[in-house]
Write an enzyme that holds these catalytic residues in place. Sequence first.
Site, PDB file in Angstrom:
ATOM      1  CE  LYS A  11     -63.787 109.440  22.635  1.00 59.70           C
ATOM      2  NZ  LYS A  11     -63.633 108.204  23.456  1.00 59.70           N
ATOM      3  CE1 TYR A  51     -61.465 110.816  27.729  1.00 56.40           C
ATOM      4  CE2 TYR A  51     -59.945 111.518  26.018  1.00 56.40           C
ATOM      5  CZ  TYR A  51     -61.194 111.068  26.402  1.00 56.40           C
ATOM      6  OH  TYR A  51     -62.174 110.887  25.461  1.00 56.40           O
ATOM      7  CG  ASN A 114     -65.326 105.072  22.440  1.00 55.90           C
ATOM      8  OD1 ASN A 114     -64.715 106.089  22.164  1.00 55.90           O
ATOM      9  ND2 ASN A 114     -65.606 104.716  23.675  1.00 55.90           N
ATOM     10  CG  HIS A 117     -65.782 112.857  25.563  1.00 59.88           C
ATOM     11  ND1 HIS A 117     -65.449 112.099  26.657  1.00 59.88           N
ATOM     12  CD2 HIS A 117     -66.210 114.057  26.050  1.00 59.88           C
ATOM     13  CE1 HIS A 117     -65.659 112.812  27.755  1.00 59.88           C
ATOM     14  NE2 HIS A 117     -66.125 114.012  27.416  1.00 59.88           N
ATOM     15  CD  GLU A 128     -65.813 116.181  30.104  1.00 60.00           C
ATOM     16  OE1 GLU A 128     -66.689 116.170  29.211  1.00 60.00           O
ATOM     17  OE2 GLU A 128     -65.428 115.162  30.689  1.00 60.00           O
TER      18      GLU A 128
HETATM   19  P1  GDP Z   1     -67.162 107.087  28.174  1.00 59.94           P
HETATM   20  O1  GDP Z   1     -67.611 108.114  29.201  1.00 59.94           O
HETATM   21  O2  GDP Z   1     -68.305 106.251  27.655  1.00 59.94           O
HETATM   22  O3  GDP Z   1     -66.345 107.699  27.055  1.00 59.94           O
HETATM   23  O4  GDP Z   1     -66.217 106.042  28.932  1.00 59.94           O
HETATM   24  P2  GDP Z   1     -65.093 106.190  30.073  1.00 59.94           P
HETATM   25  O5  GDP Z   1     -65.179 107.526  30.755  1.00 59.94           O
HETATM   26  O6  GDP Z   1     -65.185 104.953  30.930  1.00 59.94           O
HETATM   27  O7  GDP Z   1     -63.715 106.084  29.274  1.00 59.94           O
HETATM   28  C1  GDP Z   1     -63.214 107.178  28.543  1.00 59.94           C
HETATM   29  C2  GDP Z   1     -62.636 106.671  27.253  1.00 59.94           C
HETATM   30  O8  GDP Z   1     -61.498 105.846  27.530  1.00 59.94           O
HETATM   31  C3  GDP Z   1     -63.567 105.782  26.418  1.00 59.94           C
HETATM   32  O9  GDP Z   1     -64.502 106.490  25.655  1.00 59.94           O
HETATM   33  C4  GDP Z   1     -62.570 105.018  25.570  1.00 59.94           C
HETATM   34  O10 GDP Z   1     -62.109 105.799  24.453  1.00 59.94           O
HETATM   35  C5  GDP Z   1     -61.409 104.821  26.557  1.00 59.94           C
HETATM   36  N1  GDP Z   1     -61.529 103.515  27.219  1.00 59.94           N
HETATM   37  C6  GDP Z   1     -62.388 103.156  28.210  1.00 59.94           C
HETATM   38  N2  GDP Z   1     -62.201 101.870  28.552  1.00 59.94           N
HETATM   39  C7  GDP Z   1     -61.181 101.404  27.768  1.00 59.94           C
HETATM   40  C8  GDP Z   1     -60.512 100.152  27.659  1.00 59.94           C
HETATM   41  O11 GDP Z   1     -60.818  99.175  28.355  1.00 59.94           O
HETATM   42  N3  GDP Z   1     -59.520 100.070  26.709  1.00 59.94           N
HETATM   43  C9  GDP Z   1     -59.168 101.132  25.925  1.00 59.94           C
HETATM   44  N4  GDP Z   1     -58.177 100.994  25.027  1.00 59.94           N
HETATM   45  N5  GDP Z   1     -59.762 102.325  26.013  1.00 59.94           N
HETATM   46  C10 GDP Z   1     -60.759 102.469  26.919  1.00 59.94           C
END
Ligand code: GDP
Length: 142
Positions: A11, A51, A114, A117, A128
Site C-alpha cells: 500500500k 474495495y 496497514n 493487502h 482480485e
Molecule cells: P484485511 O483483509 O486484513 O486488509 O482487512 P479488511 O478486509 O477487514 O479491510 C480492508 C482494509 O480496510 C484494511 O486493510 C484497512 O486498510 C481498511 N480498514 C479496515 N478496518 C478499518 C477501520 O476500522 N478504519 C479504517 N480507517 N480503515 C479500515
Amino acid sequence: MSIQRTLSIIKPDGVAKNLVGEILGRFEKNGLRIAGTRMQWLSQQEAEGFYAVHSERPFFGELVEYMTSGPVVISVLEGEDAISRNRELMGATNPAEAAPGTIRADFADSIGVNTVHGSDAEETAAVEVAYFFRSTELCARG
Ligand code: GDP
C-alpha cells in the site's frame, strides 16, 4: 496443500517507507514466488472498484483516499497455500493485534494505514488477480 495464486498490494505507506524490497523479500524467503508485479498509482475509480465490498463501511472514503494517496506495488504471489501463507506473513488487520515479526506488526501505522493487502480466500483471490492482471502478464512459477 495446493499451489495457489493470491493478490498482494504494498500500500502507499509501504512504498513511501521504501519497503518494497523488504516486503517482496519476505515473500520470497517464505516460499512464495512472484508471478507478476508492477507499480501503479491507482485512480479513485480503480480503488473504489477494488474495495467495492467495503463500500457501505464507515471507513470506505478514508480507505479510498489513502489507497490513492501514492503509488502501490501490486503482485501476484504463487506457491503452496499462497493465500494463507501471505495472510500469515501480513499479520492481523490492526497492527496492535498483529503477531510479532509480521509485516503489519513491524511496519503498519494503524488499522487503516496497514502497509499491505492480501486476498483472504480462493474466490476473492481469483477476482482480485483478474482485476489487475491479464493472464498473459503472469508467469507460472510452480
Ligand atoms: P484485511 O483483509 O486484513 O486488509 O482487512 P479488511 O478486509 O477487514 O479491510 C480492508 C482494509 O480496510 C484494511 O486493510 C484497512 O486498510 C481498511 N480498514 C479496515 N478496518 C478499518 C477501520 O476500522 N478504519 C479504517 N480507517 N480503515 C479500515
